[in-house]
Scaffold this motif. Structure first.
Motif, mmCIF file in Angstrom:
data_model
loop_
_atom_site.group_PDB
_atom_site.id
_atom_site.type_symbol
_atom_site.label_atom_id
_atom_site.label_comp_id
_atom_site.label_asym_id
_atom_site.label_seq_id
_atom_site.Cartn_x
_atom_site.Cartn_y
_atom_site.Cartn_z
ATOM 1 N N VAL A 83 56.006 67.362 29.323
ATOM 2 C CA VAL A 83 55.477 67.746 28.010
ATOM 3 C C VAL A 83 54.163 67.021 27.705
ATOM 4 C CG1 VAL A 83 55.954 67.750 25.547
ATOM 5 C CG2 VAL A 83 57.779 68.238 27.153
ATOM 6 N N CYS A 87 50.737 68.894 26.977
ATOM 7 C CA CYS A 87 50.073 68.795 25.678
ATOM 8 C C CYS A 87 48.592 68.543 25.832
ATOM 9 C CB CYS A 87 50.704 67.678 24.840
ATOM 10 S SG CYS A 87 52.122 68.254 23.923
ATOM 11 N N ARG A 90 47.299 72.225 26.708
ATOM 12 C CA ARG A 90 47.384 73.158 25.589
ATOM 13 C C ARG A 90 46.303 72.860 24.571
ATOM 14 N NH1 ARG A 90 53.367 72.170 23.759
ATOM 15 N NH2 ARG A 90 54.423 72.981 25.583
ATOM 16 N N ASN A 106 48.123 77.256 8.519
ATOM 17 C CA ASN A 106 48.975 76.468 7.635
ATOM 18 C C ASN A 106 48.467 76.589 6.195
ATOM 19 O OD1 ASN A 106 50.459 74.494 6.375
ATOM 20 N ND2 ASN A 106 50.354 73.106 8.108
ATOM 21 N N VAL A 108 48.840 75.015 3.446
ATOM 22 C CA VAL A 108 48.570 73.891 2.546
ATOM 23 C C VAL A 108 47.363 73.039 2.949
ATOM 24 C CG1 VAL A 108 50.939 73.756 1.736
ATOM 25 C CG2 VAL A 108 50.224 72.359 3.659
ATOM 26 N N PHE A 109 46.670 73.423 4.021
ATOM 27 C CA PHE A 109 45.468 72.677 4.385
ATOM 28 C C PHE A 109 44.261 73.605 4.394
ATOM 29 C CE2 PHE A 109 48.859 70.244 6.528
ATOM 30 C CZ PHE A 109 48.666 69.042 5.868
ATOM 31 N N LEU A 121 42.675 65.681 17.676
ATOM 32 C CA LEU A 121 43.831 65.460 18.553
ATOM 33 C C LEU A 121 43.402 65.389 20.017
ATOM 34 C CD1 LEU A 121 46.677 67.769 17.232
ATOM 35 C CD2 LEU A 121 46.724 65.303 17.480
ATOM 36 N N ALA B 196 50.187 70.213 19.360
ATOM 37 C CA ALA B 196 50.743 69.223 18.450
ATOM 38 C C ALA B 196 52.092 68.746 18.982
ATOM 39 C CB ALA B 196 50.909 69.829 17.066
ATOM 40 N N ARG B 197 52.351 67.414 18.852
ATOM 41 C CA ARG B 197 53.637 66.873 19.283
ATOM 42 C C ARG B 197 54.660 67.054 18.169
ATOM 43 N NH1 ARG B 197 52.478 63.266 23.488
ATOM 44 N NH2 ARG B 197 50.445 63.842 24.252
ATOM 45 N N TYR B 200 54.112 65.044 14.908
ATOM 46 C CA TYR B 200 52.976 65.604 14.183
ATOM 47 C C TYR B 200 53.394 66.883 13.467
ATOM 48 C CZ TYR B 200 48.317 67.435 13.335
ATOM 49 O OH TYR B 200 47.208 67.944 12.734
ATOM 50 N N LYS B 204 53.158 66.445 9.573
ATOM 51 C CA LYS B 204 51.862 66.914 9.100
ATOM 52 C C LYS B 204 51.758 68.427 8.992
ATOM 53 C CE LYS B 204 48.356 64.236 9.384
ATOM 54 N NZ LYS B 204 47.171 63.495 9.856
ATOM 55 N N VAL B 205 52.650 69.147 9.637
ATOM 56 C CA VAL B 205 52.577 70.602 9.537
ATOM 57 C C VAL B 205 53.698 71.148 8.642
ATOM 58 C CG1 VAL B 205 52.577 72.773 10.795
ATOM 59 C CG2 VAL B 205 51.488 70.782 11.793
#
Lengths: 331, 295
Positions: A83, A87, A90, A106, A108-109, A121, B196-197, B200, B204-205
């Motif tokens: 993983v 990551c 990805r 999302n 809310v952002f 990230l 994203a892990r 996270y 955060k999401v």
């Protein structure tokens, strides 16, 4: 010829369901080179999105599982990778655009924050630099007033704008491969054309390889270099896009192309009936041993129900898995 | 062209504030919630600004015990030790509200963590965490907190923790159900494809999107924590060196037949505070619930 940028070979994905084992992807082999666009077409439920998800390593497990095969990104094997390593790839090397721009952001952002976050990230740059990159990306996807729009929340943007934001997000880290899973399905026609133009321009600039999953044969004809036609988890025809669309070999491809409605140049009182392929995609849990398309095929041969056809070169740079096409070729 | 651009900017600005404005409108449309808010502000003023005007020490014996309210210059009378009840109400209110807030914070922290991990991971993790939650749910809460306070001694800290530890289960269940819903949303898949892990994604999401019902729940928790503290004090299980509303009730309890006012006044204060908090919570629910907003 050098190694392709992304090569999927003999990929098999199984889903354990209550009705039994469903083979969602059956020995998929495809590849994309740098700067190429590969189109994947087919009806809903034929495994297009599953192909995309397996490349991203995002198959829901359980019930899904990659049974065999390999996915290589410039020679690096992705199947069975941990993983942590996955990551790093990805979002950085492979980006993805989703089908529904309405729900893929999302709520809310602000959109700027969301793009900046993915840059931070992957590249560990400062928040300020990431924010600046977000605005640059919004400019690159041709959003007017990019600096102001970066502070907008997703619900304040239209569908087309949101899809542009999604593209900006997917491309923010300059991935080498971009997977676009029906990027325009939820948008209206004029916006669709704009998004396709945008993808084409960005690809020319950045040299990203794109895997484009779509229902839109027109878009494939316009944009793609190669096309793969999928049916019931298998690729049934594959080749250069001009050739496949003008001289399809598989009955299914012929049917798909015939189904595209065209605007008649002289609208008369008598309207042409729309073409359709009779029947529905079979359940993946009980595919017979023959060709999965045989029950719906109008050129079916006796051998179609007993032997599963394999991909064979029918023309130059053109493969098809169809006994009828093979028989025709043999004549 | 620049004119058009400024117009676009204006539109964006209006939109950016509209969400908050809409919530405020929804909140103020609920008259009960507005009444609750006014009541709550009054209580806060009384408790925190009051001691500046009324400087009598709540622990000092100032007059004969059980002076009736409005006599000898004592607005709320004196208690069994001849201490000024008005001062006690102010000092005790500070403690009661502080314990209420702190205990709610403890229970939200535990509840959100348990619910978030259970809802996000599902499967065995969820099974274990939710059975753990149910274990706490079936314990009689007051008895359990009494045991904790009796074991670790009656101090502000243990009382706060005891209340928090027995009341987090509702928050956990709300959080879990929100996570179950939100983790299937496409933007979560999109964030995952952007590498994203898990942590996270959780904090955060998904969590920011799950907040509205949790906020409402936490608000109601403050009210119930105040009640809890009063119950513990009534039973004599609170810090004897600190004045709180429950403490005033508890210490005057033996004289309830002779001087009922000494018990009734703090009781009424608790009633008003919890009522105010519940009304505000109801208004918050309206304001944060998008389904109600469209009405």
């Amino acid at each position: 010829m050098s190694d392709p940028l992304l090569a999927v070979s003999d990929l098999v994905v199984d889903f354990q369901t209550r009705a039994g084992n469903a083979r969602v992807l059956d020995h998929i082999t495809l590849s994309v080179n740098e700067g190429e666009i590969l189109g994947i077409v087919g009806e809903s439920g034929c495994g297009k999105s599953m192909t995309a998800l397996s490349i991203m390593g995002l198959i829901p497990d359980p019930p899904g599982k990659i049974t065999s095969g390999s996915i290589k990104l410039s020679g690096q094997e992705l199947v069975g990778m941990g993983v942590d390593d996955l990551c790093k790839i990805r979002g950085k090397d492979i980006g993805m655009i989703f089908q529904e721009p309405m729900t893929s952001l999302n709520p809310v952002f602000t959109v700027g924050e969301q793009i900046a976050e993915s840059v931070r990230l992957h590249e560990g740059v400062s928040a300020k630099a990431a924010q600046a990159r977000a605005v640059d990306m919004l400019e690159a996807v041709e959003i007017p007033e990019a600096a102001a729009r970066a502070n907008a929340y997703p619900y304040q943007l239209s569908g087309g704008m949101r899809q542009r934001v999604m593209i900006a997000m997917a491309l923010a880290c300059r991935p080498r491969v971009l997977i676009a899973d029906e990027p325009t399905t939820a948008l209206d026609t004029t916006v669709q054309a704009q998004i396709f133009d945008l993808l084409q321009n960005l690809q020319d600039e950045m040299g990203t390889a794109i895997i484009m999953i779509t229902h839109d044969m027109g878009a494939i004809a316009e944009l793609a270099d190669n096309v793969a036609v999928m049916y019931a988890g298998s690729i049934v025809e594959m080749g250069k896009v001009d050739n496949v669309l003008s001289h399809p070999d598989h009955t299914y491809t012929k049917g798909l192309i015939a189904c595209v409605p065209h605007l008649s140049s002289s609208p008369g009182p008598v309207r042409e009936r729309l073409m359709e392929i009779e029947g529905v995609v079979p359940a993946l849990t009980d595919l017979g041993k023959g060709c999965a398309f045989a029950p719906r095929c109008n050129a079916v041969l006796p051998r179609c129900s007993s032997d599963k056809p394999v991909l064979l070169a029918t023309q130059e740079n053109h493969l098809a898995a169809c006994w009828a096409a093979e028989a025709e070729m043999a004549e | 062209m620049s004119e058009i651009n400024t117009q676009i900017k204006d539109v964006t600005n209006i939109q950016a504030t509209s969400s908050l404005r809409e919530m405020t409108t929804m909140f103020f449309r609920n008259y009960a919630a507005v009444a609750g808010l006014i009541l709550l502000i009054t209580i806060l003023l009384f408790v925190f600004a009051g001691p500046w005007l009324h400087t009598t020490d709540p622990f000092e014996m100032v007059w004969a015990p059980f002076t009736m309210p409005m006599q000898e210059g004592f607005i709320l009378g004196t208690d069994y030790l001849g201490r000024d009840i008005l001062s006690a109400m102010m000092a005790g209110g500070q403690v009661s509200l502080a314990i209420g807030l702190a205990a709610a914070l403890v229970s939200v922290t535990i509840g959100v963590s348990v619910g978030a991990f259970a809802g996000y991971y599902g499967g065995l993790v969820e099974e274990l965490l939710m059975r753990f939650t149910e274990f706490f749910q079936v314990l009689p809460t007051l008895l359990f907190s009494m045991v904790i306070v009796a074991l670790f001694g009656a101090s502000l800290l243990t009382v706060t923790l005891a209340i928090g530890v027995v009341s987090w289960t509702a928050v956990a269940r709300v959080t879990r159900s929100e996570f179950l819903r939100i983790r299937e949303m496409e933007y979560v898949a999109a964030a995952r494809s952007g590498s994203a892990r898990d942590l996270y994604l959780i904090f955060k999401v998904i969590l920011p999107n799950a907040l509205p019902p949790i906020v409402v729940q936490a608000n109601l928790m403050v009210g119930s924590a105040i009640l809890f503290e009063a119950a513990l004090s009534f039973l004599g299980l609170s810090d004897p060196n600190v004045m709180s509303w429950g403490q005033v009730i508890g210490s005057n309890r033996p004289y309830i037949l002779d001087a009922g006012f000494a018990v009734a006044i703090p009781g009424f204060a608790i009633f008003l505070t919890v009522l105010a908090i519940s009304l505000v919570g109801d208004g918050l629910n309206d304001a944060l619930n998008p389904k109600l907003r469209q009405r």
